[in-house]
Design a protein around this motif. Structure first.
Motif, mmCIF file in Angstrom:
data_model
loop_
_atom_site.group_PDB
_atom_site.id
_atom_site.type_symbol
_atom_site.label_atom_id
_atom_site.label_comp_id
_atom_site.label_asym_id
_atom_site.label_seq_id
_atom_site.Cartn_x
_atom_site.Cartn_y
_atom_site.Cartn_z
ATOM 1 N N ASP A 1 0.849 -1.202 0.000
ATOM 2 C CA ASP A 1 0.000 0.000 0.000
ATOM 3 C C ASP A 1 0.881 1.248 0.000
ATOM 4 N N ILE A 2 1.971 1.183 0.766
ATOM 5 C CA ILE A 2 3.021 2.202 0.695
ATOM 6 C C ILE A 2 4.201 1.567 -0.023
ATOM 7 N N VAL A 3 4.548 2.080 -1.183
ATOM 8 C CA VAL A 3 5.656 1.515 -1.965
ATOM 9 C C VAL A 3 6.967 2.075 -1.421
ATOM 10 N N SER A 4 7.696 1.215 -0.718
ATOM 11 C CA SER A 4 8.939 1.628 -0.075
ATOM 12 C C SER A 4 9.692 0.378 0.347
ATOM 13 N N THR A 5 10.954 0.537 0.731
ATOM 14 C CA THR A 5 11.695 -0.573 1.315
ATOM 15 C C THR A 5 11.040 -0.984 2.630
ATOM 16 N N GLN A 6 10.947 -2.287 2.867
ATOM 17 C CA GLN A 6 10.396 -2.765 4.134
ATOM 18 C C GLN A 6 11.225 -2.220 5.299
ATOM 19 N N PRO A 7 10.597 -1.552 6.257
ATOM 20 C CA PRO A 7 11.366 -1.005 7.392
ATOM 21 C C PRO A 7 11.707 -2.080 8.413
ATOM 22 N N ASP A 8 12.753 -1.816 9.188
ATOM 23 C CA ASP A 8 13.122 -2.717 10.283
ATOM 24 C C ASP A 8 12.331 -2.404 11.543
ATOM 25 N N ARG A 9 11.993 -1.134 11.731
ATOM 26 C CA ARG A 9 11.240 -0.766 12.921
ATOM 27 C C ARG A 9 10.563 0.579 12.694
ATOM 28 N N ILE A 10 9.535 0.821 13.490
ATOM 29 C CA ILE A 10 8.879 2.122 13.527
ATOM 30 C C ILE A 10 9.444 2.867 14.725
ATOM 31 N N GLU A 11 10.042 4.018 14.462
ATOM 32 C CA GLU A 11 10.646 4.780 15.548
ATOM 33 C C GLU A 11 9.589 5.551 16.336
ATOM 34 N N HIS A 12 8.705 6.226 15.629
ATOM 35 C CA HIS A 12 7.594 6.922 16.272
ATOM 36 C C HIS A 12 6.610 7.320 15.187
ATOM 37 N N GLY A 13 5.446 7.776 15.591
ATOM 38 C CA GLY A 13 4.443 8.156 14.612
ATOM 39 C C GLY A 13 3.350 9.015 15.225
ATOM 40 N N TYR A 14 2.506 9.550 14.343
ATOM 41 C CA TYR A 14 1.386 10.356 14.808
ATOM 42 C C TYR A 14 0.321 10.405 13.720
ATOM 43 N N TRP A 15 -0.902 10.757 14.130
ATOM 44 C CA TRP A 15 -2.002 11.003 13.208
ATOM 45 C C TRP A 15 -2.188 12.495 13.038
#
Length: 227
Positions: A73-87
């Motif tokens: 759905d998001i075309v990108s390299t598979q990440p190793d981890r999510i550092e942080h996020g927000y809505w």
């Protein structure tokens, strides 16, 4: 970009090559060995070889997950981890928690539609699944800062292998490789001092761009409380 490109610049930093000269086959062989040794030493410091990126996506209403990968759905390299996020809704940002699969599997009402409280990263072969709890409301724009090891197969690199590096990493590698090669090329004291100083500066600058940021992922029981 290839290892040879980095090697050539490193040799210019050392004064071995002039700006118009290219590295000989022998120099490339010597420097490639030092380059792989340098990357091996960086493996013990994951932030030194990780690139960070911010992914932005608005899941459809009711979506309980989405994918990140070459055909995700998001075309990108598979990440190793999510550092942080927000809505983000109407330019108002709400922090997200970062959970685990155990947390998510224990939750009831996964199909309840609301602004999610936390996300979970589940890595696959080349595509990761991100689970949302609760399900997406269809209005909130998701911002995730993710990190990936950009040189997982460093030991298989050849002189002409293609490299895709995050911003600042090439600069850090060029100066660090020059530093690694100081003994091999018998540089004078002035060159040695300049190379060591610039290598340290380049690594610090790149390292700061990959510093982990704290996340609001404290728990009460099995649920994430972001307040």
């Amino acid at each position: 970009m290839t290892p040879t490109d980095i090697i050539t610049t490193s040799l210019r930093h050392l004064g071995v090559l002039e700006s118009s000269e290219t590295a000989s086959g022998n120099d490339v062989g010597v420097m490639l060995g030092l380059f792989l040794s340098l990357l091996d030493s960086w493996q013990i410091t994951p932030d030194a070889i990780a690139g960070t990126d911010e992914l932005v996506y608005t899941p459809t209403a009711g979506a309980q997950s989405f994918t990140i990968g070459p055909a995700g759905d998001i075309v990108s390299t598979q990440p190793d981890r999510i550092e942080h996020g927000y809505w983000r809704v109407n330019n108002v940002d709400t922090p997200l928690g970062i959970g685990t699969l155990a947390d998510y599997n224990d939750e009831a009402g996964k199909n309840v539609i609301a602004q999610p409280l936390y996300v979970v990263l589940d890595k696959g072969y080349d595509t990761a699944t991100v689970y949302l709890y609760p399900a997406a409301d269809g209005l909130s724009q998701l911002h995730l800062v993710v990190s990936s090891d950009v040189l997982t197969n460093y030991d298989t690199l050849g002189a002409t292998s293609t490299l895709t590096l995050p911003a600042g990493m090439r600069h850090a590698l060029e100066w660090s490789l020059a530093e690694q090669a100081l003994t091999a090329y018998g540089s004078d004291a002035q060159t040695e001092s300049r190379v060591i100083r610039n290598a340290a500066k380049a690594r610090r600058k790149f390292g700061r761009s990959n510093t982990k940021r704290s996340t609001l992922s404290t728990t009460e029981g099995r649920r994430y409380n972001i307040y």
